[in-house]
Design a protein around this motif. Structure first.
Motif, PDB file in Angstrom:
ATOM      1  N   GLY A  25      80.604  52.680  20.817  1.00 43.34           N
ATOM      2  CA  GLY A  25      80.537  51.725  21.918  1.00 43.34           C
ATOM      3  C   GLY A  25      79.811  50.450  21.521  1.00 43.34           C
ATOM      4  O   GLY A  25      80.237  49.341  21.857  1.00 43.34           O
ATOM      5  N   LEU A  26      78.713  50.579  20.780  1.00 46.38           N
ATOM      6  CA  LEU A  26      77.966  49.405  20.326  1.00 46.38           C
ATOM      7  C   LEU A  26      78.751  48.631  19.263  1.00 46.38           C
ATOM      8  O   LEU A  26      78.750  47.400  19.255  1.00 46.38           O
ATOM      9  N   ALA A  27      79.448  49.352  18.378  1.00 49.37           N
ATOM     10  CA  ALA A  27      80.275  48.688  17.364  1.00 49.37           C
ATOM     11  C   ALA A  27      81.381  47.880  18.034  1.00 49.37           C
ATOM     12  O   ALA A  27      81.709  46.772  17.594  1.00 49.37           O
ATOM     13  N   ASN A  28      81.925  48.407  19.117  1.00 50.67           N
ATOM     14  CA  ASN A  28      82.958  47.689  19.858  1.00 50.67           C
ATOM     15  C   ASN A  28      82.390  46.408  20.469  1.00 50.67           C
ATOM     16  O   ASN A  28      83.061  45.374  20.496  1.00 50.67           O
ATOM     17  N   LEU A  29      81.143  46.455  20.950  1.00 52.73           N
ATOM     18  CA  LEU A  29      80.496  45.243  21.470  1.00 52.73           C
ATOM     19  C   LEU A  29      80.323  44.194  20.364  1.00 52.73           C
ATOM     20  O   LEU A  29      80.474  43.005  20.612  1.00 52.73           O
ATOM     21  N   CYS A  30      80.008  44.648  19.165  1.00 52.99           N
ATOM     22  CA  CYS A  30      79.872  43.718  18.034  1.00 52.99           C
ATOM     23  C   CYS A  30      81.175  42.970  17.798  1.00 52.99           C
ATOM     24  O   CYS A  30      81.181  41.763  17.569  1.00 52.99           O
ATOM     25  N   LYS A  31      82.275  43.706  17.859  1.00 53.95           N
ATOM     26  CA  LYS A  31      83.591  43.098  17.636  1.00 53.95           C
ATOM     27  C   LYS A  31      83.966  42.156  18.774  1.00 53.95           C
ATOM     28  O   LYS A  31      84.384  41.020  18.536  1.00 53.95           O
ATOM     29  N   LYS A  32      83.812  42.623  20.020  1.00 51.70           N
ATOM     30  CA  LYS A  32      84.265  41.842  21.179  1.00 51.70           C
ATOM     31  C   LYS A  32      83.359  40.650  21.487  1.00 51.70           C
ATOM     32  O   LYS A  32      83.831  39.547  21.711  1.00 51.70           O
ATOM     33  N   MET A  33      82.043  40.877  21.544  1.00 45.07           N
ATOM     34  CA  MET A  33      81.120  39.826  21.961  1.00 45.07           C
ATOM     35  C   MET A  33      80.774  38.864  20.828  1.00 45.07           C
ATOM     36  O   MET A  33      80.610  37.678  21.054  1.00 45.07           O
ATOM     37  N   ALA A  34      80.626  39.393  19.618  1.00 44.95           N
ATOM     38  CA  ALA A  34      80.145  38.561  18.514  1.00 44.95           C
ATOM     39  C   ALA A  34      81.222  38.215  17.508  1.00 44.95           C
ATOM     40  O   ALA A  34      81.032  37.331  16.678  1.00 44.95           O
ATOM     41  N   GLY A  35      82.338  38.930  17.563  1.00 50.68           N
ATOM     42  CA  GLY A  35      83.378  38.695  16.558  1.00 50.68           C
ATOM     43  C   GLY A  35      82.922  39.116  15.174  1.00 50.68           C
ATOM     44  O   GLY A  35      83.379  38.581  14.172  1.00 50.68           O
ATOM     45  N   LYS A  36      82.004  40.070  15.101  1.00 48.08           N
ATOM     46  CA  LYS A  36      81.441  40.534  13.826  1.00 48.08           C
ATOM     47  C   LYS A  36      81.975  41.915  13.486  1.00 48.08           C
ATOM     48  O   LYS A  36      82.254  42.719  14.371  1.00 48.08           O
ATOM     49  N   ASP A  37      82.084  42.180  12.205  1.00 50.84           N
ATOM     50  CA  ASP A  37      82.539  43.485  11.725  1.00 50.84           C
ATOM     51  C   ASP A  37      81.337  44.410  11.587  1.00 50.84           C
ATOM     52  O   ASP A  37      80.482  44.185  10.727  1.00 50.84           O
ATOM     53  N   PRO A  38      81.240  45.457  12.406  1.00 55.29           N
ATOM     54  CA  PRO A  38      80.083  46.351  12.334  1.00 55.29           C
ATOM     55  C   PRO A  38      80.103  47.266  11.110  1.00 55.29           C
ATOM     56  O   PRO A  38      79.152  48.005  10.891  1.00 55.29           O
ATOM     57  N   TYR A  39      81.144  47.200  10.311  1.00 57.89           N
ATOM     58  CA  TYR A  39      81.267  48.057   9.128  1.00 57.89           C
ATOM     59  C   TYR A  39      81.065  47.273   7.829  1.00 57.89           C
ATOM     60  O   TYR A  39      81.449  47.731   6.770  1.00 57.89           O
ATOM     61  N   ASN A  40      80.458  46.083   7.903  1.00 60.70           N
ATOM     62  CA  ASN A  40      80.270  45.273   6.698  1.00 60.70           C
ATOM     63  C   ASN A  40      78.869  45.390   6.098  1.00 60.70           C
ATOM     64  O   ASN A  40      78.530  44.665   5.174  1.00 60.70           O
ATOM     65  N   GLY A  41      78.045  46.288   6.628  1.00 61.08           N
ATOM     66  CA  GLY A  41      76.693  46.477   6.096  1.00 61.08           C
ATOM     67  C   GLY A  41      75.617  45.710   6.841  1.00 61.08           C
ATOM     68  O   GLY A  41      74.431  45.914   6.595  1.00 61.08           O
ATOM     69  N   SER A  42      76.017  44.821   7.765  1.00 61.45           N
ATOM     70  CA  SER A  42      75.026  44.098   8.567  1.00 61.45           C
ATOM     71  C   SER A  42      74.390  45.048   9.570  1.00 61.45           C
ATOM     72  O   SER A  42      74.967  46.054   9.948  1.00 61.45           O
ATOM     73  N   VAL A  43      73.192  44.688  10.012  1.00 62.30           N
ATOM     74  CA  VAL A  43      72.470  45.475  11.009  1.00 62.30           C
ATOM     75  C   VAL A  43      72.599  44.754  12.348  1.00 62.30           C
ATOM     76  O   VAL A  43      72.484  43.527  12.419  1.00 62.30           O
ATOM     77  N   PHE A  44      72.858  45.526  13.402  1.00 66.25           N
ATOM     78  CA  PHE A  44      72.991  44.976  14.745  1.00 66.25           C
ATOM     79  C   PHE A  44      71.927  45.612  15.628  1.00 66.25           C
ATOM     80  O   PHE A  44      71.749  46.823  15.624  1.00 66.25           O
ATOM     81  N   LEU A  45      71.232  44.772  16.393  1.00 70.19           N
ATOM     82  CA  LEU A  45      70.095  45.202  17.195  1.00 70.19           C
ATOM     83  C   LEU A  45      70.395  44.977  18.676  1.00 70.19           C
ATOM     84  O   LEU A  45      70.847  43.893  19.060  1.00 70.19           O
ATOM     85  N   PHE A  46      70.144  46.003  19.487  1.00 68.82           N
ATOM     86  CA  PHE A  46      70.414  45.961  20.925  1.00 68.82           C
ATOM     87  C   PHE A  46      69.182  46.419  21.690  1.00 68.82           C
ATOM     88  O   PHE A  46      68.388  47.210  21.179  1.00 68.82           O
ATOM     89  N   PHE A  47      69.053  45.942  22.949  1.00 70.11           N
ATOM     90  CA  PHE A  47      67.936  46.326  23.814  1.00 70.11           C
ATOM     91  C   PHE A  47      68.456  46.769  25.170  1.00 70.11           C
ATOM     92  O   PHE A  47      69.521  46.321  25.619  1.00 70.11           O
ATOM     93  N   ASN A  48      67.668  47.611  25.855  1.00 66.69           N
ATOM     94  CA  ASN A  48      68.017  47.997  27.216  1.00 66.69           C
ATOM     95  C   ASN A  48      67.509  46.931  28.187  1.00 66.69           C
ATOM     96  O   ASN A  48      66.815  45.985  27.800  1.00 66.69           O
ATOM     97  N   ARG A  49      67.872  47.081  29.448  1.00 62.32           N
ATOM     98  CA  ARG A  49      67.534  46.085  30.473  1.00 62.32           C
ATOM     99  C   ARG A  49      66.023  45.917  30.639  1.00 62.32           C
ATOM    100  O   ARG A  49      65.520  44.816  30.821  1.00 62.32           O
ATOM    101  N   SER A  50      65.266  46.997  30.573  1.00 60.32           N
ATOM    102  CA  SER A  50      63.818  46.903  30.789  1.00 60.32           C
ATOM    103  C   SER A  50      63.054  46.482  29.527  1.00 60.32           C
ATOM    104  O   SER A  50      61.837  46.346  29.570  1.00 60.32           O
ATOM    105  N   MET A  51      63.768  46.281  28.420  1.00 64.06           N
ATOM    106  CA  MET A  51      63.179  45.818  27.153  1.00 64.06           C
ATOM    107  C   MET A  51      62.110  46.774  26.613  1.00 64.06           C
ATOM    108  O   MET A  51      61.128  46.365  26.013  1.00 64.06           O
TER     109      MET A  51
END
Length: 122
Positions: A25-51
């Motif tokens: 689900g998070l990898a799909n957000l990387c593709k849709k929202m950022a246009g980034k490939d989540p399988y290229n070795g980059s790190v993606f960081l996410f937070f919940n609403r309450s931080m």
């Protein structure tokens, strides 16, 4: 093991995400929202609403990795970034401080060293 060094390519999602999402689900957000490939070795960081919770995902070449961290006290304080970018790039060292709960806006960073070009030597 994940090492967040200076050269680590890391993208931070500015919008809170539903923490029921797993890696796919998070990898799909990387593709849709950022246009980034989540399988290229980059790190993606996410937070919940309450931080208070963070998730990192990356692909290490052999499998998908997801790390989940919850602060027991306090909240994550996002560094100042371009507000128009949904997935701004962070330095690995800044992300490491952020994940420790450090408010990076209070840190004064020295000027980065850059090598002298051959043109400047002549």
């Amino acid at each position: 093991m994940l090492t967040l060094g200076h050269s680590t390519k890391l993208y931070m999602c500015r919008k809170p995400v539903d923490f029921r999402y797993g890696f796919d689900g998070l990898a799909n957000l990387c593709k849709k929202m950022a246009g980034k490939d989540p399988y290229n070795g980059s790190v993606f960081l996410f937070f919940n609403r309450s931080m208070t919770k963070a998730k990192l995902i990356y692909f290490d070449g052999t499998g998908s990795v997801m790390i989940w961290k919850r602060l027991e006290q306090g909240k994550y304080k996002l560094p100042k970034t371009d507000e128009n970018e949904e997935f701004p790039t962070l330095r690995g060292t800044d992300a490491a401080l952020l994940l420790e709960g450090v408010d990076a806006s209070k840190i004064k960073r020295g000027k980065a060293w850059k090598p002298v070009s051959n043109k400047d030597l002549n």
